[in-house]
Write a protein that holds these residues in place. Structure first.
Motif, PDB file in Angstrom:
ATOM      1  N   ALA A 150       0.795  -1.232   0.000  1.00 31.85           N
ATOM      2  CA  ALA A 150       0.000   0.000   0.000  1.00 31.85           C
ATOM      3  C   ALA A 150       0.829   1.284   0.000  1.00 31.85           C
ATOM      4  N   PRO A 151       1.893   1.410   0.808  1.00 29.92           N
ATOM      5  CA  PRO A 151       2.645   2.671   0.803  1.00 29.92           C
ATOM      6  C   PRO A 151       3.222   3.030  -0.563  1.00 29.92           C
ATOM      7  N   TRP A 152       3.700   2.033  -1.319  1.00 22.32           N
ATOM      8  CA  TRP A 152       4.250   2.302  -2.646  1.00 22.32           C
ATOM      9  C   TRP A 152       3.144   2.661  -3.630  1.00 22.32           C
ATOM     10  N   GLU A 153       1.990   2.008  -3.515  1.00 17.12           N
ATOM     11  CA  GLU A 153       0.884   2.350  -4.409  1.00 17.12           C
ATOM     12  C   GLU A 153       0.406   3.780  -4.148  1.00 17.12           C
ATOM     13  N   GLU A 154       0.324   4.138  -2.884  1.00 14.11           N
ATOM     14  CA  GLU A 154      -0.121   5.488  -2.544  1.00 14.11           C
ATOM     15  C   GLU A 154       0.853   6.539  -3.082  1.00 14.11           C
ATOM     16  N   LYS A 155       2.130   6.180  -3.140  1.00 17.28           N
ATOM     17  CA  LYS A 155       3.141   7.129  -3.615  1.00 17.28           C
ATOM     18  C   LYS A 155       3.169   7.220  -5.137  1.00 17.28           C
ATOM     19  N   TYR A 156       3.086   6.063  -5.813  1.00 18.50           N
ATOM     20  CA  TYR A 156       3.296   6.044  -7.257  1.00 18.50           C
ATOM     21  C   TYR A 156       2.004   5.918  -8.074  1.00 18.50           C
ATOM     22  N   TRP A 157       0.907   5.476  -7.460  1.00 16.72           N
ATOM     23  CA  TRP A 157      -0.333   5.293  -8.205  1.00 16.72           C
ATOM     24  C   TRP A 157      -1.523   5.698  -7.336  1.00 16.72           C
ATOM     25  N   PRO A 158      -1.611   6.945  -6.932  1.00 15.74           N
ATOM     26  CA  PRO A 158      -2.716   7.378  -6.073  1.00 15.74           C
ATOM     27  C   PRO A 158      -4.050   7.259  -6.809  1.00 15.74           C
ATOM     28  N   SER A 159      -5.110   6.982  -6.068  1.00 14.78           N
ATOM     29  CA  SER A 159      -6.431   6.810  -6.672  1.00 14.78           C
ATOM     30  C   SER A 159      -7.008   8.145  -7.083  1.00 14.78           C
ATOM     31  N   SER A 160      -7.799   8.106  -8.137  1.00 15.77           N
ATOM     32  CA  SER A 160      -8.462   9.320  -8.631  1.00 15.77           C
ATOM     33  C   SER A 160      -9.801   9.490  -7.928  1.00 15.77           C
ATOM     34  N   ARG A 161     -10.196  10.714  -7.712  1.00 19.38           N
ATOM     35  CA  ARG A 161     -11.470  10.977  -7.046  1.00 19.38           C
ATOM     36  C   ARG A 161     -12.601  11.182  -8.048  1.00 19.38           C
ATOM     37  N   ALA A 162     -12.275  11.390  -9.303  1.00 20.80           N
ATOM     38  CA  ALA A 162     -13.298  11.658 -10.309  1.00 20.80           C
ATOM     39  C   ALA A 162     -13.588  10.382 -11.090  1.00 20.80           C
ATOM     40  N   GLU A 163     -14.364   9.480 -10.497  1.00 20.13           N
ATOM     41  CA  GLU A 163     -14.704   8.213 -11.126  1.00 20.13           C
ATOM     42  C   GLU A 163     -16.205   8.166 -11.396  1.00 20.13           C
ATOM     43  N   ASN A 164     -16.603   7.376 -12.373  1.00 21.75           N
ATOM     44  CA  ASN A 164     -18.007   7.234 -12.750  1.00 21.75           C
ATOM     45  C   ASN A 164     -18.638   6.121 -11.917  1.00 21.75           C
ATOM     46  N   PHE A 165     -19.489   6.471 -10.983  1.00 20.54           N
ATOM     47  CA  PHE A 165     -20.077   5.493 -10.060  1.00 20.54           C
ATOM     48  C   PHE A 165     -20.883   4.436 -10.811  1.00 20.54           C
ATOM     49  N   THR A 166     -21.740   4.872 -11.734  1.00 19.29           N
ATOM     50  CA  THR A 166     -22.608   3.942 -12.446  1.00 19.29           C
ATOM     51  C   THR A 166     -21.804   2.947 -13.273  1.00 19.29           C
ATOM     52  N   LEU A 167     -20.810   3.441 -13.999  1.00 18.76           N
ATOM     53  CA  LEU A 167     -19.971   2.560 -14.810  1.00 18.76           C
ATOM     54  C   LEU A 167     -19.157   1.612 -13.946  1.00 18.76           C
ATOM     55  N   ASN A 168     -18.644   2.114 -12.821  1.00 22.00           N
ATOM     56  CA  ASN A 168     -17.831   1.288 -11.927  1.00 22.00           C
ATOM     57  C   ASN A 168     -18.644   0.193 -11.250  1.00 22.00           C
ATOM     58  N   LEU A 169     -19.944   0.371 -11.168  1.00 22.12           N
ATOM     59  CA  LEU A 169     -20.819  -0.662 -10.620  1.00 22.12           C
ATOM     60  C   LEU A 169     -21.309  -1.605 -11.707  1.00 22.12           C
ATOM     61  N   ALA A 170     -21.677  -1.062 -12.855  1.00 17.47           N
ATOM     62  CA  ALA A 170     -22.285  -1.870 -13.915  1.00 17.47           C
ATOM     63  C   ALA A 170     -21.288  -2.838 -14.543  1.00 17.47           C
ATOM     64  N   LEU A 171     -20.069  -2.385 -14.787  1.00 19.07           N
ATOM     65  CA  LEU A 171     -19.095  -3.251 -15.449  1.00 19.07           C
ATOM     66  C   LEU A 171     -18.760  -4.501 -14.641  1.00 19.07           C
ATOM     67  N   PRO A 172     -18.440  -4.382 -13.330  1.00 17.66           N
ATOM     68  CA  PRO A 172     -18.180  -5.611 -12.576  1.00 17.66           C
ATOM     69  C   PRO A 172     -19.370  -6.559 -12.539  1.00 17.66           C
ATOM     70  N   LEU A 173     -20.576  -6.017 -12.413  1.00 18.36           N
ATOM     71  CA  LEU A 173     -21.763  -6.879 -12.414  1.00 18.36           C
ATOM     72  C   LEU A 173     -21.922  -7.581 -13.757  1.00 18.36           C
ATOM     73  N   LEU A 174     -21.591  -6.879 -14.831  1.00 17.45           N
ATOM     74  CA  LEU A 174     -21.626  -7.502 -16.152  1.00 17.45           C
ATOM     75  C   LEU A 174     -20.571  -8.594 -16.263  1.00 17.45           C
ATOM     76  N   PHE A 175     -19.378  -8.335 -15.732  1.00 16.53           N
ATOM     77  CA  PHE A 175     -18.327  -9.358 -15.724  1.00 16.53           C
ATOM     78  C   PHE A 175     -18.820 -10.627 -15.032  1.00 16.53           C
ATOM     79  N   ILE A 176     -19.411 -10.433 -13.845  1.00 18.04           N
ATOM     80  CA  ILE A 176     -19.856 -11.579 -13.039  1.00 18.04           C
ATOM     81  C   ILE A 176     -20.967 -12.336 -13.760  1.00 18.04           C
ATOM     82  N   ALA A 177     -21.935 -11.621 -14.301  1.00 20.80           N
ATOM     83  CA  ALA A 177     -23.056 -12.275 -14.983  1.00 20.80           C
ATOM     84  C   ALA A 177     -22.598 -13.061 -16.209  1.00 20.80           C
ATOM     85  N   SER A 178     -21.596 -12.546 -16.911  1.00 17.81           N
ATOM     86  CA  SER A 178     -21.139 -13.202 -18.139  1.00 17.81           C
ATOM     87  C   SER A 178     -20.518 -14.568 -17.873  1.00 17.81           C
TER      88      SER A 178
END
Length: 477
Positions: free
Chosen positions: A311-339
């Protein structure tokens, strides 16, 4: 809500890719017969008679011998699933078990500080390194219980104590599914000694867990069964899963590489383990190196610990973005699972008929042929995996030995090994079984097939790509 946060920041999207791979593997893995079909028969007998079988009725070699089926709950569940939906529903259960287990592990890692990418990638590593432990057998049902217990004890460490009272419920289920419930006691005992939560509360919970573990058909005597398993000469000498792991196969390559690299990660990572985490690491690491069957527990713990340290290295070199699409981030994994449902046996045959639902030592056609020839003289000797299938599909033909291992003396297993490997005295060993009919696996017993074809005492009556049937002196039939 943490789930909303993990969806918003893309964590669930990353984990959805992991679930896509995990469920594809879980649905595509063929069902192995060794520890599945005879459990299905135990479940069927339990529901038919209203009692757990107390003596052996599967074999002619130890028929009537007292025997204890601790995993009666798993057996009943397996029978009901097979009765209601065949292998389709059974394999769907495996997928659900896998999904719940690794979701708990991933969620625990995230809650304890792992980054969104690191948690997903390390969980994927765990999926790949441990998928060889996903055979449909009672132990499979305990994986989500173990993962849930880790999550609960981490919450207890941080003062969130309400969920700790779920541990007795896990114990009640575990104690009637599989004898590995002592693993739960080991987790809790380590937390009592090395944990930083409310020890007084956990002590009361531990007492409730111990009481819950007594709620099974044999009560406290079930511990005697565990001791017998641990000291059984047959298990120790002839069961591969009780032996130390060896670096064979790509899953074990991943496991040993992970284990070798982890000390370097522990040294250089800014994140340090707590006393409880070190206790879990060393204790379950020892078990994993002691016996192959214990590796899955260690991998699940190692996943959480490794993801935290990255985690410390990820936080330093690959910090998470705050501007994400909630609907897309929910729909895609559910589609993956259903497929992934398209890979279930019973469904995938419509577009992928070559994908096998069962392994090559499941003699479906040969057993059908035997059923059509009840006049052939027995008794019957069969390869141990095929024997498990016979015990369910054709119980009228009791076998000499099967994959339960523990009930049979070492002398019988020595004879089985000599017969299977066509040792110099294979015929003498085979004569000791009293068998007049053989069901041989072409994949698991190729040397035996060769010597039987050359023998004047045995005649081949049936053959397919999976199995061959031989009869003693039956060439004139």
């Amino acid at each position: 809500m943490l789930w909303k946060k993990y969806i918003q920041d893309g964590s669930f999207l990353w984990f959805g890719l992991v679930l896509l791979i995990a469920l594809c593997i879980a649905f595509l893995l063929p069902v192995v017969p060794e520890d599945y079909w005879w459990y299905v028969r135990v479940g069927q007998q339990t529901l038919t008679t209203g009692a757990i079988p107390a003596t052996d009725s599967f074999t002619y070699s130890i028929f009537g011998q007292a025997i204890y089926y601790h995993s009666w709950g798993a057996s009943v569940l397996f029978w009901l699933l097979y009765h209601w939906g065949g292998l389709t529903l059974t394999v769907l259960l495996r997928g659900l078990i896998v999904a719940v287990t690794y979701t708990f592990v991933w969620f625990t890692a995230r809650q304890t500080g792992a980054g969104r990418v690191g948690a997903a990638l390390v969980t994927l590593l765990a999926v790949l390194a441990s998928c060889n432990n996903w055979s449909i057998r009672p132990q499979l049902l305990t994986y989500p219980l173990f993962a849930a217990a880790i999550w609960i004890l981490y919450r207890w460490q941080t003062g969130r104590t309400k969920t700790v009272w779920a541990l007795p419920v896990l114990a009640l289920l575990w104690g009637n599914l599989h004898a590995s419930f002592v693993i739960l006691l080991a987790l809790i005992a380590a937390a009592l000694v090395f944990g930083s939560g409310d020890r007084k509360q956990l002590l009361w919970v531990t007492l409730a867990v111990l009481l819950a573990l007594l709620v099974n058909p044999r009560g406290g005597h079930t511990y005697e069964y565990i001791v017998q398993l641990l000291v059984s000469p047959s298990n120790q000498q002839f069961s591969q899963e009780w032996s130390p792991p060896v670096n064979q196969g790509w899953q074990m390559n991943l496991f040993f590489l992970w284990l070798l690299l982890y000390p370097l990660l522990a040294v250089f990572s800014p994140k340090k383990l707590s006393a409880l985490e070190w206790c879990w690491f060393t204790g379950f690491g020892f078990l994993a190196l002691w016996g192959l069957r214990y590796g899955i527990w260690f991998i699940l713990i190692l996943t959480v610990l490794t993801a935290q340290m990255l985690a410390p290295w990820e936080e330093k070199y690959w910090p998470s973005s705050r501007a994400e699409n909630f609907t897309l981030n929910l729909a895609l994994p559910l589609l993956f699972i259903a497929s992934t449902l398209a890979f279930l046996p019973g469904l995938r045959e419509k577009w992928w008929p070559q994908a096998p639902a069962v392994t090559a030592n499941t003699p479906e056609a040969a057993v059908t042929w035997l059923e059509q020839h009840p006049d052939l003289p027995g008794p019957l000797f069969a390869e141990m995996g095929m024997a498990s299938y016979l015990e369910f599909a054709l119980p009228e033909r009791p076998v000499w030995i099967d994959s339960r291992v523990f009930p049979f003396p070492t002398a019988m297993w020595q004879d089985y090994r000599e017969i299977t490997t066509a040792a110099w005295d294979w015929q003498t060993a085979l004569d000791r079984t009293g068998a007049n009919l053989l069901l041989v696996s072409t994949a698991e017993q190729p040397k035996l097939v060769t010597v039987l074809d050359q023998s004047t005492q045995w005649c081949r009556l049936y053959a397919d790509e999976v199995a061959e049937v031989y009869s003693r002196g039956a060439c004139s039939r």
